[in-house]
Design a protein around this motif. Structure first.
Motif, short mmCIF file in Angstrom:
data_model
loop_
_atom_site.label_atom_id
_atom_site.label_comp_id
_atom_site.label_asym_id
_atom_site.label_seq_id
_atom_site.Cartn_x
_atom_site.Cartn_y
_atom_site.Cartn_z
N LEU A 40 52.85 -20.31 31.52
CA LEU A 40 53.30 -19.27 30.60
C LEU A 40 52.28 -19.21 29.48
O LEU A 40 52.09 -20.20 28.76
CB LEU A 40 54.69 -19.54 30.04
N MET A 41 51.62 -18.08 29.34
CA MET A 41 50.61 -17.91 28.30
C MET A 41 51.11 -16.89 27.30
O MET A 41 51.66 -15.85 27.70
CB MET A 41 49.30 -17.44 28.93
N ILE A 42 50.95 -17.18 26.03
CA ILE A 42 51.34 -16.25 24.98
C ILE A 42 50.08 -15.93 24.18
O ILE A 42 49.43 -16.83 23.65
CB ILE A 42 52.42 -16.84 24.06
N ASP A 43 49.75 -14.64 24.15
CA ASP A 43 48.59 -14.18 23.40
C ASP A 43 49.06 -13.42 22.17
O ASP A 43 50.05 -12.68 22.22
CB ASP A 43 47.74 -13.22 24.24
N ALA A 44 48.34 -13.56 21.08
CA ALA A 44 48.63 -12.76 19.89
C ALA A 44 48.45 -11.29 20.25
O ALA A 44 47.50 -10.92 20.95
CB ALA A 44 47.71 -13.16 18.75
N ALA A 45 49.35 -10.46 19.78
CA ALA A 45 49.26 -9.03 20.04
C ALA A 45 47.91 -8.49 19.55
O ALA A 45 47.32 -7.60 20.19
CB ALA A 45 50.42 -8.29 19.36
N SER A 46 47.39 -9.04 18.47
CA SER A 46 46.09 -8.59 17.95
C SER A 46 44.97 -8.88 18.94
O SER A 46 44.02 -8.09 19.06
CB SER A 46 45.80 -9.25 16.60
N LEU A 47 45.05 -9.98 19.67
CA LEU A 47 44.04 -10.30 20.68
C LEU A 47 44.09 -9.29 21.83
O LEU A 47 43.05 -8.78 22.26
CB LEU A 47 44.23 -11.72 21.21
N ILE A 48 45.29 -8.97 22.30
CA ILE A 48 45.43 -8.00 23.39
C ILE A 48 44.88 -6.65 22.94
O ILE A 48 44.17 -5.97 23.70
CB ILE A 48 46.90 -7.87 23.83
N GLU A 49 45.16 -6.26 21.71
CA GLU A 49 44.65 -4.99 21.21
C GLU A 49 43.12 -5.00 21.14
O GLU A 49 42.47 -4.01 21.48
CB GLU A 49 45.25 -4.66 19.85
N GLN A 50 42.54 -6.14 20.75
CA GLN A 50 41.07 -6.24 20.73
C GLN A 50 40.50 -6.12 22.14
O GLN A 50 39.47 -5.49 22.35
CB GLN A 50 40.64 -7.58 20.13
N LEU A 51 41.17 -6.71 23.11
CA LEU A 51 40.67 -6.72 24.49
C LEU A 51 40.84 -5.38 25.19
O LEU A 51 40.00 -4.98 25.98
CB LEU A 51 41.36 -7.82 25.30
N THR A 52 41.95 -4.69 24.90
CA THR A 52 42.26 -3.46 25.64
C THR A 52 42.08 -2.19 24.83
O THR A 52 42.07 -1.10 25.40
CB THR A 52 43.72 -3.49 26.15
N GLY A 53 42.01 -2.32 23.51
CA GLY A 53 41.89 -1.15 22.66
C GLY A 53 43.22 -0.50 22.33
O GLY A 53 43.27 0.52 21.65
#
Length: 119
Positions: A40-53
């Motif tokens: 189970l991996m939890i990523d900061a929403a800010s990281l996902i936004e950086q990766l996907t735009g």
């Protein structure tokens, strides 16, 4: 399985109620993984936004289910989730497909099904 979280500490607290264990959270961490047989991996929403735009949305990722050993354990975990102030979308019930089933919701809106076979 990976989910995103607007607050990693809050997400970790929720998933610990479900039985997951995590290493200590580093102050600037954007990613954490549970210490268990399941990943189970939890990523900061800010990281996902950086990766996907785009900001992540719970509907943009699949939910998942956790198998427990007994109907009583499904009831107990759902009760702990509610007692901790998190959402219980579907309280425990005996589903017609032969399982004790409940659905809880993490702080960012991801659904997690709790289930076990009925005796």
């Amino acid at each position: 399985m990976a989910v995103s979280a607007t607050d990693l500490s809050r997400a970790i607290a929720f998933y610990e109620v479900l039985g997951f264990r995590f290493p200590p959270l580093e102050p600037d961490a954007l990613h954490v993984e549970a210490e268990a047989g399941i990943r189970l991996m939890i990523d900061a929403a800010s990281l996902i936004e950086q990766l996907t735009g785009e900001p992540p949305t719970p509907g943009g990722a699949p939910g998942f289910a956790l198998l427990y050993d007994s109907p009583a354990e499904v009831d107990e975990v759902a009760g702990r989730v509610a007692a901790a102030g998190y959402g219980v979308a579907t309280p425990p019930w005996d589903a017609p497909w032969g399982q004790r089933y409940a659905t809880v919701v993490d702080p960012d809106g991801y659904s997690v099904d709790l289930f076990c076979p009925l005796p």
